[in-house]
Design a protein around this motif. Structure first.
Motif, PDB file in Angstrom:
ATOM      1  N   GLU A  71      36.072  39.778  52.575  1.00 44.70           N
ATOM      2  CA  GLU A  71      34.856  40.549  52.816  1.00 44.70           C
ATOM      3  C   GLU A  71      34.478  40.558  54.300  1.00 44.70           C
ATOM      4  O   GLU A  71      34.007  41.581  54.818  1.00 44.70           O
ATOM      5  N   ALA A  72      34.674  39.446  54.989  1.00 39.15           N
ATOM      6  CA  ALA A  72      34.317  39.377  56.410  1.00 39.15           C
ATOM      7  C   ALA A  72      35.192  40.295  57.245  1.00 39.15           C
ATOM      8  O   ALA A  72      34.706  41.004  58.144  1.00 39.15           O
ATOM      9  N   VAL A  73      36.495  40.306  56.982  1.00 39.68           N
ATOM     10  CA  VAL A  73      37.398  41.184  57.724  1.00 39.68           C
ATOM     11  C   VAL A  73      37.081  42.643  57.408  1.00 39.68           C
ATOM     12  O   VAL A  73      37.081  43.510  58.307  1.00 39.68           O
ATOM     13  N   ALA A  74      36.780  42.918  56.154  1.00 39.56           N
ATOM     14  CA  ALA A  74      36.395  44.284  55.782  1.00 39.56           C
ATOM     15  C   ALA A  74      35.098  44.688  56.482  1.00 39.56           C
ATOM     16  O   ALA A  74      34.937  45.852  56.887  1.00 39.56           O
ATOM     17  N   ALA A  75      34.189  43.739  56.652  1.00 38.31           N
ATOM     18  CA  ALA A  75      32.929  44.025  57.341  1.00 38.31           C
ATOM     19  C   ALA A  75      33.170  44.352  58.810  1.00 38.31           C
ATOM     20  O   ALA A  75      32.511  45.237  59.375  1.00 38.31           O
ATOM     21  N   ALA A  76      34.099  43.650  59.443  1.00 41.71           N
ATOM     22  CA  ALA A  76      34.429  43.957  60.833  1.00 41.71           C
ATOM     23  C   ALA A  76      34.946  45.390  60.951  1.00 41.71           C
ATOM     24  O   ALA A  76      34.571  46.124  61.882  1.00 41.71           O
ATOM     25  N   LYS A  77      35.778  45.789  59.996  1.00 45.24           N
ATOM     26  CA  LYS A  77      36.319  47.151  60.028  1.00 45.24           C
ATOM     27  C   LYS A  77      35.234  48.187  59.771  1.00 45.24           C
ATOM     28  O   LYS A  77      35.148  49.208  60.476  1.00 45.24           O
ATOM     29  N   SER A  78      34.378  47.942  58.777  1.00 45.53           N
ATOM     30  CA  SER A  78      33.352  48.929  58.448  1.00 45.53           C
ATOM     31  C   SER A  78      32.274  49.006  59.525  1.00 45.53           C
ATOM     32  O   SER A  78      31.734  50.086  59.803  1.00 45.53           O
ATOM     33  N   GLU A  79      31.975  47.863  60.147  1.00 45.85           N
ATOM     34  CA  GLU A  79      30.918  47.824  61.162  1.00 45.85           C
ATOM     35  C   GLU A  79      31.396  48.368  62.508  1.00 45.85           C
ATOM     36  O   GLU A  79      30.692  49.114  63.179  1.00 45.85           O
ATOM     37  N   PHE A  80      32.625  47.984  62.894  1.00 45.18           N
ATOM     38  CA  PHE A  80      33.090  48.307  64.246  1.00 45.18           C
ATOM     39  C   PHE A  80      34.425  49.058  64.292  1.00 45.18           C
ATOM     40  O   PHE A  80      34.900  49.414  65.371  1.00 45.18           O
ATOM     41  N   GLY A  81      35.077  49.257  63.126  1.00 42.23           N
ATOM     42  CA  GLY A  81      36.253  50.109  63.073  1.00 42.23           C
ATOM     43  C   GLY A  81      37.604  49.463  63.259  1.00 42.23           C
ATOM     44  O   GLY A  81      38.626  50.087  62.984  1.00 42.23           O
ATOM     45  N   ARG A  82      37.637  48.201  63.701  1.00 39.97           N
ATOM     46  CA  ARG A  82      38.919  47.564  63.976  1.00 39.97           C
ATOM     47  C   ARG A  82      38.694  46.063  64.170  1.00 39.97           C
ATOM     48  O   ARG A  82      37.561  45.584  64.084  1.00 39.97           O
ATOM     49  N   LEU A  83      39.767  45.327  64.470  1.00 39.86           N
ATOM     50  CA  LEU A  83      39.647  43.914  64.818  1.00 39.86           C
ATOM     51  C   LEU A  83      40.721  43.582  65.842  1.00 39.86           C
ATOM     52  O   LEU A  83      41.908  43.778  65.589  1.00 39.86           O
ATOM     53  N   ASP A  84      40.279  43.108  66.991  1.00 39.41           N
ATOM     54  CA  ASP A  84      41.196  42.771  68.084  1.00 39.41           C
ATOM     55  C   ASP A  84      41.238  41.286  68.399  1.00 39.41           C
ATOM     56  O   ASP A  84      42.230  40.797  68.949  1.00 39.41           O
ATOM     57  N   ILE A  85      40.144  40.572  68.102  1.00 41.54           N
ATOM     58  CA  ILE A  85      40.014  39.172  68.478  1.00 41.54           C
ATOM     59  C   ILE A  85      39.473  38.382  67.295  1.00 41.54           C
ATOM     60  O   ILE A  85      38.457  38.752  66.703  1.00 41.54           O
ATOM     61  N   LEU A  86      40.137  37.305  66.943  1.00 41.87           N
ATOM     62  CA  LEU A  86      39.617  36.377  65.936  1.00 41.87           C
ATOM     63  C   LEU A  86      39.476  35.011  66.577  1.00 41.87           C
ATOM     64  O   LEU A  86      40.448  34.460  67.100  1.00 41.87           O
ATOM     65  N   VAL A  87      38.270  34.471  66.552  1.00 46.67           N
ATOM     66  CA  VAL A  87      38.029  33.108  67.036  1.00 46.67           C
ATOM     67  C   VAL A  87      37.725  32.246  65.816  1.00 46.67           C
ATOM     68  O   VAL A  87      36.624  32.277  65.268  1.00 46.67           O
ATOM     69  N   ASN A  88      38.732  31.503  65.373  1.00 46.72           N
ATOM     70  CA  ASN A  88      38.578  30.598  64.237  1.00 46.72           C
ATOM     71  C   ASN A  88      37.923  29.313  64.738  1.00 46.72           C
ATOM     72  O   ASN A  88      38.591  28.319  65.021  1.00 46.72           O
ATOM     73  N   ASN A  89      36.601  29.345  64.839  1.00 47.97           N
ATOM     74  CA  ASN A  89      35.873  28.241  65.445  1.00 47.97           C
ATOM     75  C   ASN A  89      35.197  27.322  64.439  1.00 47.97           C
ATOM     76  O   ASN A  89      34.989  26.145  64.735  1.00 47.97           O
ATOM     77  N   ALA A  90      34.834  27.815  63.274  1.00 47.44           N
ATOM     78  CA  ALA A  90      34.085  27.001  62.314  1.00 47.44           C
ATOM     79  C   ALA A  90      34.819  25.698  62.024  1.00 47.44           C
ATOM     80  O   ALA A  90      36.025  25.687  61.758  1.00 47.44           O
ATOM     81  N   GLY A  91      34.089  24.599  62.085  1.00 44.89           N
ATOM     82  CA  GLY A  91      34.712  23.307  61.830  1.00 44.89           C
ATOM     83  C   GLY A  91      33.679  22.226  61.620  1.00 44.89           C
ATOM     84  O   GLY A  91      32.527  22.366  62.021  1.00 44.89           O
ATOM     85  N   ILE A  92      34.107  21.153  60.976  1.00 43.99           N
ATOM     86  CA  ILE A  92      33.237  19.994  60.772  1.00 43.99           C
ATOM     87  C   ILE A  92      33.996  18.730  61.115  1.00 43.99           C
ATOM     88  O   ILE A  92      35.234  18.703  61.125  1.00 43.99           O
ATOM     89  N   GLY A  93      33.258  17.671  61.410  1.00 40.58           N
ATOM     90  CA  GLY A  93      33.849  16.367  61.651  1.00 40.58           C
ATOM     91  C   GLY A  93      33.012  15.310  60.962  1.00 40.58           C
ATOM     92  O   GLY A  93      31.792  15.321  61.081  1.00 40.58           O
ATOM     93  N   ILE A  94      33.679  14.425  60.234  1.00 39.23           N
ATOM     94  CA  ILE A  94      32.977  13.335  59.547  1.00 39.23           C
ATOM     95  C   ILE A  94      33.570  12.027  60.050  1.00 39.23           C
ATOM     96  O   ILE A  94      34.752  11.745  59.829  1.00 39.23           O
ATOM     97  N   GLY A  95      32.758  11.246  60.742  1.00 41.41           N
ATOM     98  CA  GLY A  95      33.238  10.007  61.320  1.00 41.41           C
ATOM     99  C   GLY A  95      33.178   8.856  60.339  1.00 41.41           C
ATOM    100  O   GLY A  95      32.467   8.899  59.345  1.00 41.41           O
ATOM    101  N   GLY A  96      33.947   7.824  60.628  1.00 38.47           N
ATOM    102  CA  GLY A  96      33.937   6.624  59.800  1.00 38.47           C
ATOM    103  C   GLY A  96      35.330   6.076  59.609  1.00 38.47           C
ATOM    104  O   GLY A  96      36.327   6.777  59.798  1.00 38.47           O
ATOM    105  N   SER A  97      35.396   4.820  59.221  1.00 39.74           N
ATOM    106  CA  SER A  97      36.676   4.171  58.974  1.00 39.74           C
ATOM    107  C   SER A  97      37.432   4.873  57.862  1.00 39.74           C
ATOM    108  O   SER A  97      36.839   5.338  56.876  1.00 39.74           O
ATOM    109  N   VAL A  98      38.749   4.929  58.003  1.00 38.08           N
ATOM    110  CA  VAL A  98      39.578   5.513  56.948  1.00 38.08           C
ATOM    111  C   VAL A  98      39.414   4.726  55.650  1.00 38.08           C
ATOM    112  O   VAL A  98      39.585   5.268  54.549  1.00 38.08           O
ATOM    113  N   LEU A  99      39.038   3.460  55.746  1.00 40.47           N
ATOM    114  CA  LEU A  99      38.838   2.642  54.552  1.00 40.47           C
ATOM    115  C   LEU A  99      37.573   3.016  53.801  1.00 40.47           C
ATOM    116  O   LEU A  99      37.475   2.799  52.584  1.00 40.47           O
ATOM    117  N   ASP A 100      36.607   3.562  54.527  1.00 45.15           N
ATOM    118  CA  ASP A 100      35.336   3.917  53.907  1.00 45.15           C
ATOM    119  C   ASP A 100      35.236   5.398  53.552  1.00 45.15           C
ATOM    120  O   ASP A 100      34.373   5.790  52.757  1.00 45.15           O
TER     121      ASP A 100
END
Length: 265
Positions: free
Chosen positions: A73-102
């Motif tokens: 749906e997001a890619v389709a929205a880029a096409k419907s809103e602006f007609g094309r897609l030239d740049i994708l910035v895959n930025n979304a991310g999370i980090g959860i700190g803590g010991s691997v044991l926990d």
């Protein structure tokens, strides 16, 4: 004078704050129409509105990057809103700190879902639309944690290392297809963004008894970063802009490290 990405269309995930917001604003300032996506709707709408108020082109869309349907749906929205897609910035991310044991399996899998599955789905569904337009630039946000290990960040390091090599593999796939799509990864160091609150706590009273985030990052940078200072979202956005522009036409499968020398040590 035309902007460095004038006439291009960009989709920036996690664009409501931090590095994502910096990238969205920088690309829009340099002439791109930007679809900002995030889960933080009020903040995302504010980013898009601010871009439009400054004379740029932008729209916002609610977007769970772990959902394949949402990506379609997001890619389709880029096409419907602006007609094309030239740049994708895959930025979304999370980090959860803590010991691997926990760390719980659920927390580990959540990081994989957002940081790895989200990048895979973005690449998978953006490439066909980019090919229709004759090519493009995909920029996957990894981290210095994708280049070296870090105590209490095993899950985050695992996902960002995966993004690094996934990027190289897709870069070769696109190069072999001669489709005009370049794929590169960006590796930020210590950058002043809200992600640190989920890694080390917020600094509120009773929360690990640590200083507020800005002061904590200042101290971390003074001790561990060769340049001695932390970075800001604009530092990363400047690199993303270069990779998004035709100035980097001969660059694919590369790692752009923006970390003040942290990974050198």
């Amino acid at each position: 004078m035309a902007g460095r990405v004038e006439g291009k269309v960009a989709l920036v995930t996690g664009g409501a704050s931090g590095i994502g917001r910096g990238c969205a604003e920088k690309l829009a300032k340099e002439g791109a129409a930007v679809l900002v996506t995030d889960l933080q709707d009020a903040m995302g709408e504010e980013v898009a509105a601010a871009i439009r108020s400054a004379g740029g082109k932008a729209a916002y869309r609610h977007h769970d990057v772990t959902s394949e349907e949402a990506w379609i749906e997001a890619v389709a929205a880029a096409k419907s809103e602006f007609g094309r897609l030239d740049i994708l910035v895959n930025n979304a991310g999370i980090g959860i700190g803590g010991s691997v044991l926990d760390m719980t399996l659920a927390d580990f899998r959540r990081q994989v879902a957002v940081n790895v599955d989200g990048v895979f789905l973005g690449v998978k569904h953006a490439i066909p639309l980019m090919r229709q337009g004759g090519g493009g630039s995909i920029i996957n946000m990894s981290s210095v944690a994708g280049l070296k290990g870090a105590a209490i960040l095993a899950g985050y390091c695992a996902t960002k290392g995966a993004v690094r090599l996934f990027t190289k593999a897709v870069a070769l796939e696109c190069a072999n297809a001669k489709d005009g799509i370049r794929v590169n990864s960006v590796h930020p160091g210590i950058i002043e963004t809200p992600i640190w609150d989920t890694i080390v706590g917020t600094g509120e009273p009773g929360d690990n008894a640590r200083p507020p985030r800005p002061q904590m990052l200042d101290a971390m940078s003074l001790e561990g970063v060769p340049l001695g200072v932390k970075g800001y979202p604009e530092d990363i956005a400047n690199g993303v802009l270069w990779l998004a522009s035709d100035e980097s036409r001969y660059v694919t499968g590369a790692e752009l490290v923006i970390d003040g020398g942290l990974s050198v040590k």
